[in-house]
Motif scaffolding. Structure first.
Motif, PDB file in Angstrom:
ATOM      1  N   ILE A  19       0.825  -1.223   0.000  1.00  0.00           N
ATOM      2  CA  ILE A  19       0.000   0.000   0.000  1.00  0.00           C
ATOM      3  C   ILE A  19       0.849   1.259   0.000  1.00  0.00           C
ATOM      4  N   GLU A  20       2.061   1.197   0.562  1.00  0.00           N
ATOM      5  CA  GLU A  20       2.881   2.400   0.634  1.00  0.00           C
ATOM      6  C   GLU A  20       3.465   2.797  -0.718  1.00  0.00           C
ATOM      7  N   VAL A  21       3.360   1.911  -1.699  1.00  0.00           N
ATOM      8  CA  VAL A  21       3.777   2.266  -3.058  1.00  0.00           C
ATOM      9  C   VAL A  21       2.912   3.396  -3.603  1.00  0.00           C
ATOM     10  N   ASP A  22       1.656   3.437  -3.171  1.00  0.00           N
ATOM     11  CA  ASP A  22       0.684   4.382  -3.731  1.00  0.00           C
ATOM     12  C   ASP A  22       0.376   5.567  -2.826  1.00  0.00           C
ATOM     13  N   THR A  23       1.079   5.699  -1.724  1.00  0.00           N
ATOM     14  CA  THR A  23       0.765   6.787  -0.795  1.00  0.00           C
ATOM     15  C   THR A  23       2.019   7.341  -0.125  1.00  0.00           C
ATOM     16  N   ASP A  24       1.942   8.596   0.266  1.00  0.00           N
ATOM     17  CA  ASP A  24       3.026   9.203   1.044  1.00  0.00           C
ATOM     18  C   ASP A  24       2.884   8.914   2.535  1.00  0.00           C
ATOM     19  N   ALA A  25       1.795   8.256   2.929  1.00  0.00           N
ATOM     20  CA  ALA A  25       1.594   7.939   4.350  1.00  0.00           C
ATOM     21  C   ALA A  25       2.617   6.908   4.813  1.00  0.00           C
ATOM     22  N   CYS A 176      -7.491  -4.699   7.302  1.00  0.00           N
ATOM     23  CA  CYS A 176      -7.425  -3.306   7.756  1.00  0.00           C
ATOM     24  C   CYS A 176      -6.392  -2.522   6.947  1.00  0.00           C
ATOM     25  N   ILE A 177      -5.250  -3.127   6.708  1.00  0.00           N
ATOM     26  CA  ILE A 177      -4.203  -2.464   5.921  1.00  0.00           C
ATOM     27  C   ILE A 177      -4.704  -2.182   4.514  1.00  0.00           C
ATOM     28  N   GLU A 178      -5.398  -3.149   3.919  1.00  0.00           N
ATOM     29  CA  GLU A 178      -5.938  -2.955   2.576  1.00  0.00           C
ATOM     30  C   GLU A 178      -6.967  -1.830   2.552  1.00  0.00           C
ATOM     31  N   THR A 179      -7.857  -1.818   3.558  1.00  0.00           N
ATOM     32  CA  THR A 179      -8.878  -0.768   3.644  1.00  0.00           C
ATOM     33  C   THR A 179      -8.237   0.606   3.801  1.00  0.00           C
ATOM     34  N   CYS A 180      -7.260   0.686   4.700  1.00  0.00           N
ATOM     35  CA  CYS A 180      -6.566   1.961   4.915  1.00  0.00           C
ATOM     36  C   CYS A 180      -5.810   2.385   3.669  1.00  0.00           C
ATOM     37  N   GLY A 181      -5.184   1.412   3.009  1.00  0.00           N
ATOM     38  CA  GLY A 181      -4.429   1.719   1.797  1.00  0.00           C
ATOM     39  C   GLY A 181      -5.293   2.324   0.714  1.00  0.00           C
ATOM     40  N   ALA A 182      -6.518   1.801   0.556  1.00  0.00           N
ATOM     41  CA  ALA A 182      -7.431   2.327  -0.462  1.00  0.00           C
ATOM     42  C   ALA A 182      -7.782   3.787  -0.180  1.00  0.00           C
ATOM     43  N   GLN A 183      -7.968   4.120   1.099  1.00  0.00           N
ATOM     44  CA  GLN A 183      -8.273   5.500   1.468  1.00  0.00           C
ATOM     45  C   GLN A 183      -7.051   6.407   1.297  1.00  0.00           C
ATOM     46  N   LEU A 184      -5.905   5.920   1.725  1.00  0.00           N
ATOM     47  CA  LEU A 184      -4.687   6.729   1.679  1.00  0.00           C
ATOM     48  C   LEU A 184      -4.230   6.995   0.249  1.00  0.00           C
ATOM     49  N   LYS A 185      -4.484   6.044  -0.631  1.00  0.00           N
ATOM     50  CA  LYS A 185      -4.094   6.203  -2.039  1.00  0.00           C
ATOM     51  C   LYS A 185      -4.728   7.443  -2.644  1.00  0.00           C
ATOM     52  N   HIS A 186      -5.973   7.727  -2.275  1.00  0.00           N
ATOM     53  CA  HIS A 186      -6.677   8.882  -2.822  1.00  0.00           C
ATOM     54  C   HIS A 186      -6.474  10.142  -1.986  1.00  0.00           C
ATOM     55  N   ALA A 187      -6.399   9.962  -0.656  1.00  0.00           N
ATOM     56  CA  ALA A 187      -6.287  11.132   0.227  1.00  0.00           C
ATOM     57  C   ALA A 187      -4.857  11.650   0.320  1.00  0.00           C
ATOM     58  N   VAL A 188      -3.896  10.735   0.358  1.00  0.00           N
ATOM     59  CA  VAL A 188      -2.477  11.107   0.482  1.00  0.00           C
ATOM     60  C   VAL A 188      -1.683  10.342  -0.578  1.00  0.00           C
ATOM     61  N   PRO A 189      -1.884  10.652  -1.848  1.00  0.00           N
ATOM     62  CA  PRO A 189      -1.219   9.894  -2.912  1.00  0.00           C
ATOM     63  C   PRO A 189       0.302  10.055  -2.879  1.00  0.00           C
ATOM     64  N   ALA A 190       0.978   9.088  -3.446  1.00  0.00           N
ATOM     65  CA  ALA A 190       2.442   9.110  -3.479  1.00  0.00           C
ATOM     66  C   ALA A 190       2.932  10.229  -4.385  1.00  0.00           C
ATOM     67  N   THR A 191       3.892  10.996  -3.878  1.00  0.00           N
ATOM     68  CA  THR A 191       4.507  12.060  -4.680  1.00  0.00           C
ATOM     69  C   THR A 191       5.959  11.742  -5.008  1.00  0.00           C
ATOM     70  N   HIS A 192       6.570  10.928  -4.167  1.00  0.00           N
ATOM     71  CA  HIS A 192       7.941  10.484  -4.440  1.00  0.00           C
ATOM     72  C   HIS A 192       8.217   9.241  -3.589  1.00  0.00           C
ATOM     73  N   GLU A 193       9.198   8.498  -3.983  1.00  0.00           N
ATOM     74  CA  GLU A 193       9.517   7.258  -3.278  1.00  0.00           C
ATOM     75  C   GLU A 193      10.245   7.563  -1.977  1.00  0.00           C
ATOM     76  N   ARG A 194       9.732   7.025  -0.895  1.00  0.00           N
ATOM     77  CA  ARG A 194      10.376   7.180   0.411  1.00  0.00           C
ATOM     78  C   ARG A 194       9.848   6.122   1.368  1.00  0.00           C
ATOM     79  N   ASN A 195      10.613   5.871   2.397  1.00  0.00           N
ATOM     80  CA  ASN A 195      10.193   4.914   3.428  1.00  0.00           C
ATOM     81  C   ASN A 195      10.879   5.316   4.732  1.00  0.00           C
ATOM     82  N   GLU A 196      10.238   6.211   5.457  1.00  0.00           N
ATOM     83  CA  GLU A 196      10.857   6.784   6.649  1.00  0.00           C
ATOM     84  C   GLU A 196      10.879   5.831   7.841  1.00  0.00           C
ATOM     85  N   LEU A 197       9.851   4.990   7.937  1.00  0.00           N
ATOM     86  CA  LEU A 197       9.710   4.132   9.110  1.00  0.00           C
ATOM     87  C   LEU A 197       9.643   2.667   8.689  1.00  0.00           C
TER      88      LEU A 197
END
Length: 205
Positions: A19-25, A176-197
């Motif tokens: 899911i983090e591929v598609d979101t900045d979260a 739950c991760i899948e559900t959250c990922g679907a929301q985050l993909k649209h609300a906080v879409p990925a702008t660049h590749e990163r993995n802080e945590l």
């Protein structure tokens, strides 16, 4: 109660990777076996019963002398203190609001300890589970809360909680991760590749 095996933990980690591929979260998952040991609660119950019961029966005519009453109180306290510490008994003595209060506090501590409040653009998300308390909570930083209504996470929490109660903690995490990922993909879409945590499941046993 048993926490997830290493292979199951890897499945959770892989789900976060996807899911983090598609979101900045930044999504962090924490699984606690128990939020507190509650050692004081069985003692409180034992003390209360040891005080009330012998005092009540002392009103019966000719029942016990004063020194006998004290012996009964001490004996009853010791027996109940041991009995109430048994794993089959102790959880039933803990009020629901106390259990959920301890789990809620632990979730908030983990949000801070896992540095979710220091992510770029304030897009940290914690998915927290405490198995003994059957407690699930999703906490998000302001970068997410400003874009997604809390009711969305409340629905995911309700479904996950039912799965934990049914002993399906792994499937609960994955859903739950899948559900959250679907929301985050649209609300906080990925702008660049990163993995802080780290994406691994953090287990507190």
């Amino acid at each position: 109660m048993s926490l997830l095996s290493e292979s199951e933990q890897r499945q959770v980690s892989e789900a976060i990777d996807r899911i983090e591929v598609d979101t900045d979260a930044e999504v962090v998952t924490v699984l606690a076996g128990q939020a507190d040991d509650y050692k004081y609660i069985p003692l409180l119950w034992a003390a209360l019963i040891a005080l009330v019961v012998p005092g009540a029966i002392n009103y019966l005519p000719g029942w016990l002398a004063h020194h006998q009453l004290l012996l009964v109180q001490w004996a009853l306290f010791v027996v109940l203190a041991v009995l109430f510490r048994l794993p089959q008994v102790a959880p039933r003595l803990i009020p629901r609001n106390v259990r959920h209060g301890r789990a809620c506090n632990l979730a908030r501590r983990q949000f801070i300890e896992q540095n979710l409040h220091h992510t770029e653009k304030a897009t940290g998300m914690l998915i927290f589970v405490s198995e003994a308390e059957r407690y699930v909570e999703i906490l998000v930083d302001r970068g997410i809360s400003s874009r997604v209504d809390n009711a969305v996470w409340e629905g995911a929490v309700a479904r996950f909680t039912e799965q934990v109660r049914a002993g399906k903690t792994l499937q609960g995490f994955l859903d739950c991760i899948e559900t959250c990922g679907a929301q985050l993909k649209h609300a906080v879409p990925a702008t660049h590749e990163r993995n802080e945590l780290p994406n691994r499941l953090i287990v507190l046993d």
